[in-house]
Design a protein around this motif. Structure first.
Motif, short mmCIF file in Angstrom:
data_model
loop_
_atom_site.label_atom_id
_atom_site.label_comp_id
_atom_site.label_asym_id
_atom_site.label_seq_id
_atom_site.Cartn_x
_atom_site.Cartn_y
_atom_site.Cartn_z
N VAL A 16 -1.69 -130.88 14.33
CA VAL A 16 -1.99 -131.93 13.35
C VAL A 16 -1.47 -131.52 11.98
N ALA A 17 -1.75 -130.28 11.58
CA ALA A 17 -1.30 -129.79 10.28
C ALA A 17 0.23 -129.74 10.21
N ASP A 39 -7.93 -124.95 18.25
CA ASP A 39 -7.10 -124.34 17.21
C ASP A 39 -5.65 -124.81 17.34
N LEU A 40 -5.18 -124.91 18.57
CA LEU A 40 -3.81 -125.36 18.79
C LEU A 40 -3.64 -126.81 18.35
N ALA A 41 -4.58 -127.68 18.71
CA ALA A 41 -4.49 -129.08 18.30
C ALA A 41 -4.51 -129.20 16.78
N HIS A 82 6.76 -132.42 15.98
CA HIS A 82 7.08 -131.02 16.31
C HIS A 82 5.80 -130.38 16.86
N ILE A 83 5.87 -129.96 18.11
CA ILE A 83 4.69 -129.52 18.84
C ILE A 83 4.77 -128.02 19.12
N THR A 84 3.79 -127.30 18.59
CA THR A 84 3.65 -125.88 18.92
C THR A 84 2.99 -125.75 20.28
N ASN A 100 2.34 -131.67 11.56
CA ASN A 100 2.94 -133.01 11.48
C ASN A 100 2.22 -133.91 10.49
N GLU A 101 1.44 -133.31 9.61
CA GLU A 101 0.59 -134.10 8.72
C GLU A 101 1.39 -135.09 7.88
N GLY A 102 2.61 -134.71 7.49
CA GLY A 102 3.43 -135.59 6.66
C GLY A 102 3.80 -136.89 7.32
N ALA A 103 3.74 -136.96 8.65
CA ALA A 103 4.11 -138.18 9.35
C ALA A 103 3.00 -139.23 9.33
N PHE A 104 1.78 -138.83 8.91
CA PHE A 104 0.63 -139.72 9.01
C PHE A 104 0.08 -140.18 7.66
N GLY A 105 0.56 -139.63 6.58
CA GLY A 105 0.04 -140.04 5.29
C GLY A 105 -1.40 -139.59 5.10
#
Length: 215
Positions: free
Chosen positions: A162-163, A156-158, A66-68, A165-170
């Motif tokens: 990352v935050a 800041d956007l990047a 999910h990309i802002t 979608n953090e759950g997708a990376f462990g």
């Protein structure tokens, strides 16, 4: 004396012509694909200039990111996930670095903007570093008189993406780092001294930066 083997017959010119035509002709449907990409890019440019940016999604490796996105008034064109970046993700998913899958490789994304490419590379197993410049303007550029200095940056956007979608990376999400092309201090501050893959999507729009990019 031993008999000499018969000389090979010269190739049929008709066969050579057919072979060369097959080699020279583009793959079936490639011109349609390029036309579709161009029309898609033109539509993106229109919507980017006319409408506020909205969130989008990017599917890869069986997951959905999910990309802002932020509007051009906030951070310039880097605030959007453009079609070229989506096509780069498809390439990385199918071909890896061109020789092997990305799993375990150190990947540096230049001009990350939203961070979509680096995030997708992380889902494909790469140790991804998402980079962009901290300033709204590239050195030597002047702020237009009708534009005010933004209070937030593409870094800041990047980080936000990352935050998000953090759950997708462990335990090992992609890392965001500042990198102004040609800045040796920024280069020394990157998480890895060397990278296996360096990539970027839609990063050639600002011609003033090409020299530093090549260096």
């Amino acid at each position: 004396p031993a008999s000499r083997p018969p000389s090979p017959s010269p190739p049929d010119p008709r066969h050579i012509s057919v072979y060369m035509l097959r080699r020279a002709a583009p793959a079936a449907g490639s011109w349609l694909r390029r036309l579709r990409h161009r029309l898609s890019d033109e539509l993106e440019l229109f919507t980017f200039s006319m409408f506020a940016a909205a969130s989008t999604s990017l599917a890869t490796s069986g997951a959905v990111l999910h990309i802002t996105q932020w509007s051009g008034h906030d951070v310039g064109s880097g605030g959007r996930l453009w079609g070229g970046s989506r096509r780069l993700v498809r390439y990385l998913e199918v071909h890896g670095d061109g020789r092997r899958p990305l799993d375990g490789l150190r990947l540096l994304e230049l001009g990350a903007g939203t961070g979509g490419v680096g995030l997708a590379a992380g889902l494909l197993g790469a140790h991804a570093t998402l980079t962009d410049q901290a300033s709204f303007l590239y050195p030597g550029e002047e702020l237009p008189t009708n534009v005010s200095q933004p209070s937030r940056t593409l870094l800041d956007l990047a980080r936000e993406n990352v935050a998000r979608n953090e759950g997708a990376f462990g335990a090992a999400p992609p890392v965001v780092a500042r990198l102004l092309w040609g800045d040796e201090e920024d280069e020394r501050s990157l998480p890895h001294p060397e990278y296996d893959v360096i990539c970027g999507g839609d990063i050639l729009g600002f011609t003033a930066a090409h020299g530093d990019l090549l260096r």
